[in-house]
Motif scaffolding. Structure first.
Motif, mmCIF file in Angstrom:
data_model
loop_
_atom_site.group_PDB
_atom_site.id
_atom_site.type_symbol
_atom_site.label_atom_id
_atom_site.label_comp_id
_atom_site.label_asym_id
_atom_site.label_seq_id
_atom_site.Cartn_x
_atom_site.Cartn_y
_atom_site.Cartn_z
ATOM 1 N N VAL A 80 0.850 -1.189 0.000
ATOM 2 C CA VAL A 80 0.000 0.000 0.000
ATOM 3 C C VAL A 80 0.886 1.240 0.000
ATOM 4 O O VAL A 80 2.075 1.181 0.325
ATOM 5 C CB VAL A 80 -0.947 0.041 1.217
ATOM 6 N N LEU A 81 0.278 2.348 -0.354
ATOM 7 C CA LEU A 81 0.968 3.641 -0.350
ATOM 8 C C LEU A 81 0.879 4.243 1.040
ATOM 9 O O LEU A 81 -0.202 4.324 1.629
ATOM 10 C CB LEU A 81 0.312 4.560 -1.377
ATOM 11 N N ASP A 82 2.008 4.690 1.576
ATOM 12 C CA ASP A 82 2.014 5.317 2.891
ATOM 13 C C ASP A 82 3.128 6.353 2.958
ATOM 14 O O ASP A 82 4.306 6.007 2.841
ATOM 15 C CB ASP A 82 2.203 4.273 4.004
ATOM 16 N N ASP A 83 2.748 7.599 3.112
ATOM 17 C CA ASP A 83 3.706 8.680 3.307
ATOM 18 C C ASP A 83 4.792 8.682 2.224
ATOM 19 O O ASP A 83 5.981 8.803 2.509
ATOM 20 C CB ASP A 83 4.335 8.577 4.701
ATOM 21 N N GLY A 84 4.367 8.542 0.983
ATOM 22 C CA GLY A 84 5.304 8.630 -0.125
ATOM 23 C C GLY A 84 6.206 7.430 -0.315
ATOM 24 O O GLY A 84 7.252 7.528 -0.956
ATOM 25 N N ALA A 85 5.794 6.268 0.206
ATOM 26 C CA ALA A 85 6.593 5.049 0.051
ATOM 27 C C ALA A 85 5.655 3.852 -0.045
ATOM 28 O O ALA A 85 4.458 3.946 0.216
ATOM 29 C CB ALA A 85 7.556 4.873 1.227
ATOM 30 N N VAL A 86 6.213 2.717 -0.448
ATOM 31 C CA VAL A 86 5.477 1.450 -0.421
ATOM 32 C C VAL A 86 5.651 0.828 0.954
ATOM 33 O O VAL A 86 6.767 0.725 1.464
ATOM 34 C CB VAL A 86 6.007 0.460 -1.475
ATOM 35 N N VAL A 87 4.556 0.402 1.565
ATOM 36 C CA VAL A 87 4.621 -0.417 2.766
ATOM 37 C C VAL A 87 4.068 -1.791 2.401
ATOM 38 O O VAL A 87 2.950 -1.902 1.889
ATOM 39 C CB VAL A 87 3.810 0.188 3.927
ATOM 40 N N TYR A 88 4.856 -2.822 2.634
ATOM 41 C CA TYR A 88 4.442 -4.177 2.294
ATOM 42 C C TYR A 88 3.575 -4.747 3.408
ATOM 43 O O TYR A 88 3.975 -4.771 4.576
ATOM 44 C CB TYR A 88 5.671 -5.065 2.063
ATOM 45 N N ILE A 89 2.382 -5.208 3.034
ATOM 46 C CA ILE A 89 1.433 -5.766 3.996
ATOM 47 C C ILE A 89 1.572 -7.275 4.087
ATOM 48 O O ILE A 89 1.350 -7.870 5.138
ATOM 49 C CB ILE A 89 -0.018 -5.404 3.590
ATOM 50 N N ALA A 90 1.941 -7.909 2.975
ATOM 51 C CA ALA A 90 2.074 -9.373 2.972
ATOM 52 C C ALA A 90 3.113 -9.797 1.962
ATOM 53 O O ALA A 90 3.371 -9.102 0.972
ATOM 54 C CB ALA A 90 0.729 -10.020 2.649
ATOM 55 N N LYS A 91 3.699 -10.965 2.217
ATOM 56 C CA LYS A 91 4.683 -11.562 1.310
ATOM 57 C C LYS A 91 4.522 -13.071 1.397
ATOM 58 O O LYS A 91 4.587 -13.644 2.481
ATOM 59 C CB LYS A 91 6.096 -11.152 1.710
ATOM 60 N N ILE A 92 4.269 -13.701 0.262
ATOM 61 C CA ILE A 92 4.104 -15.154 0.207
ATOM 62 C C ILE A 92 5.149 -15.716 -0.739
ATOM 63 O O ILE A 92 5.282 -15.265 -1.873
ATOM 64 C CB ILE A 92 2.701 -15.553 -0.293
ATOM 65 N N GLY A 93 5.870 -16.713 -0.267
ATOM 66 C CA GLY A 93 6.873 -17.349 -1.116
ATOM 67 C C GLY A 93 7.218 -18.713 -0.572
ATOM 68 O O GLY A 93 7.280 -18.913 0.638
ATOM 69 N N GLY A 94 7.432 -19.655 -1.462
ATOM 70 C CA GLY A 94 7.790 -20.999 -1.049
ATOM 71 C C GLY A 94 9.283 -21.220 -1.100
ATOM 72 O O GLY A 94 10.078 -20.295 -0.908
ATOM 73 N N HIS A 95 9.660 -22.443 -1.392
ATOM 74 C CA HIS A 95 11.080 -22.783 -1.412
ATOM 75 C C HIS A 95 11.818 -22.076 -2.546
ATOM 76 O O HIS A 95 13.029 -21.895 -2.486
ATOM 77 C CB HIS A 95 11.260 -24.299 -1.547
ATOM 78 N N ARG A 96 11.098 -21.666 -3.581
ATOM 79 C CA ARG A 96 11.732 -21.003 -4.731
ATOM 80 C C ARG A 96 11.714 -19.482 -4.586
ATOM 81 O O ARG A 96 12.064 -18.780 -5.519
ATOM 82 C CB ARG A 96 10.997 -21.369 -6.023
ATOM 83 N N GLN A 97 11.266 -18.964 -3.445
ATOM 84 C CA GLN A 97 11.058 -17.526 -3.359
ATOM 85 C C GLN A 97 12.344 -16.754 -3.622
ATOM 86 O O GLN A 97 13.435 -17.179 -3.247
ATOM 87 C CB GLN A 97 10.469 -17.135 -2.010
ATOM 88 N N ALA A 98 12.159 -15.610 -4.293
ATOM 89 C CA ALA A 98 13.294 -14.757 -4.619
ATOM 90 C C ALA A 98 13.851 -14.126 -3.351
ATOM 91 O O ALA A 98 13.132 -13.857 -2.394
ATOM 92 C CB ALA A 98 12.843 -13.660 -5.590
ATOM 93 N N ARG A 99 15.142 -13.867 -3.363
ATOM 94 C CA ARG A 99 15.806 -13.256 -2.201
ATOM 95 C C ARG A 99 15.584 -11.744 -2.247
ATOM 96 O O ARG A 99 16.500 -10.960 -2.475
ATOM 97 C CB ARG A 99 17.287 -13.602 -2.203
ATOM 98 N N ALA A 100 14.330 -11.361 -2.067
ATOM 99 C CA ALA A 100 13.963 -9.945 -2.124
ATOM 100 C C ALA A 100 14.147 -9.298 -0.757
ATOM 101 O O ALA A 100 13.944 -9.939 0.275
ATOM 102 C CB ALA A 100 12.511 -9.802 -2.573
ATOM 103 N N PRO A 101 14.523 -8.021 -0.728
ATOM 104 C CA PRO A 101 14.719 -7.336 0.545
ATOM 105 C C PRO A 101 13.411 -6.942 1.214
ATOM 106 O O PRO A 101 13.410 -6.494 2.355
ATOM 107 C CB PRO A 101 15.517 -6.089 0.135
ATOM 108 N N SER A 102 12.285 -7.092 0.499
ATOM 109 C CA SER A 102 10.993 -6.713 1.049
ATOM 110 C C SER A 102 10.610 -7.626 2.209
ATOM 111 O O SER A 102 11.007 -8.788 2.275
ATOM 112 C CB SER A 102 9.919 -6.785 -0.040
#
Length: 250
Positions: A104-126
């Motif tokens: 979602v948008l919050d104060d001029g930035a993205v705030v992540y509410i959820a992240k779903i990933g299994g064994h193949r999930q990317a090594r994202a900093p989120s």
């Protein structure tokens, strides 16, 4: 920050916000360094935070407590959005088997509410609760394309932080990408926030069809992931979420 530290609440918030995603435990000395508070003051306020279950004492210093998580889950708008979105996020994950985000948008930035990933999930900093810039993330571009014109002007006026060699820092190019979101319903990121990651996102529009209440994305690694192959799936998930949110708000 000086004015914020004049009140007890300001001091408490300064201590809590000293923690970053990479921190598990912070020593008293490190908290003093990060906040600029006198050692005695910090020790006293930290003790109050421990008493209210917002901090825990541990070997070597302090860590954030589960009480903060409980408070966060009481945030009505985000909790309701997550509950509405979760079936669509899970379905999107089953269709793609790649990392799925809700932001979602919050104060001029993205705030992540959820992240779903299994064994193949990317090594994202989120991470859930984490923040990222709008201009260099697919979710950020999807949200920014439908944001208030004043916010768009502020972002495009820069400066646009260069996080990788591929980050779009030219306002004209970013504006063109936002226009593409309005036309096609999807935004892309190509190693712009993190090297090695590609992403496609779509906005979930509210009742008026002109404002994004959230955005959904699918992320994967360079070499295996083709974001163009998932545009239909992510767009469908975002449209479905938008329809559910719109019905709830009527």
């Amino acid at each position: 920050m000086t004015g914020d530290l004049d009140t007890v609440l300001g001091k408490a918030v300064a201590i809590l916000r000293s923690f970053t995603a990479d921190d598990t435990v912070l020593s008293l000395a490190e908290l003093v360094r990060r906040t600029g508070l006198p050692k005695g003051t910090l020790h006293r306020v930290a003790g109050d935070l421990v008493a209210h279950r917002l901090l825990d004492r541990s070997t070597g210093g302090y860590r954030l407590s589960g009480g903060l998580f409980e408070l966060g889950m009481l945030a009505a708008a985000e909790r309701t959005l997550l509950e509405l979105a979760m079936p669509f996020l899970q379905d999107l994950y089953e269709r793609t088997h790649e990392t799925v985000h809700l932001g979602v948008l919050d104060d001029g930035a993205v705030v992540y509410i959820a992240k779903i990933g299994g064994h193949r999930q990317a090594r994202a900093p989120s991470r859930p609760g984490g923040r990222m810039p709008l201009h260099c993330t697919a979710i950020g571009k999807a949200l920014l394309a439908y944001a208030d014109p004043d916010l768009q002007r502020r972002v495009l006026a820069g400066p646009l932080e260069r996080r990788t060699p591929y980050t779009v820092v030219a306002p004209g190019l970013l504006r063109s990408q936002l226009d593409g979101v309005l036309e096609n319903g999807v935004a892309f990121e190509r190693e712009e926030s993190t090297l090695g990651l590609l992403c496609v996102s779509s906005p979930a529009l509210g009742v008026d069809g002109q404002t994004a209440v959230a955005a959904i994305s699918v992320t994967g690694p360079v070499g295996r992931f083709r974001p163009e192959a998932h545009t239909s799936a992510v767009r469908t998930a975002a449209q479905a979420l938008g329809s559910v949110v719109a019905r709830r708000l009527r």
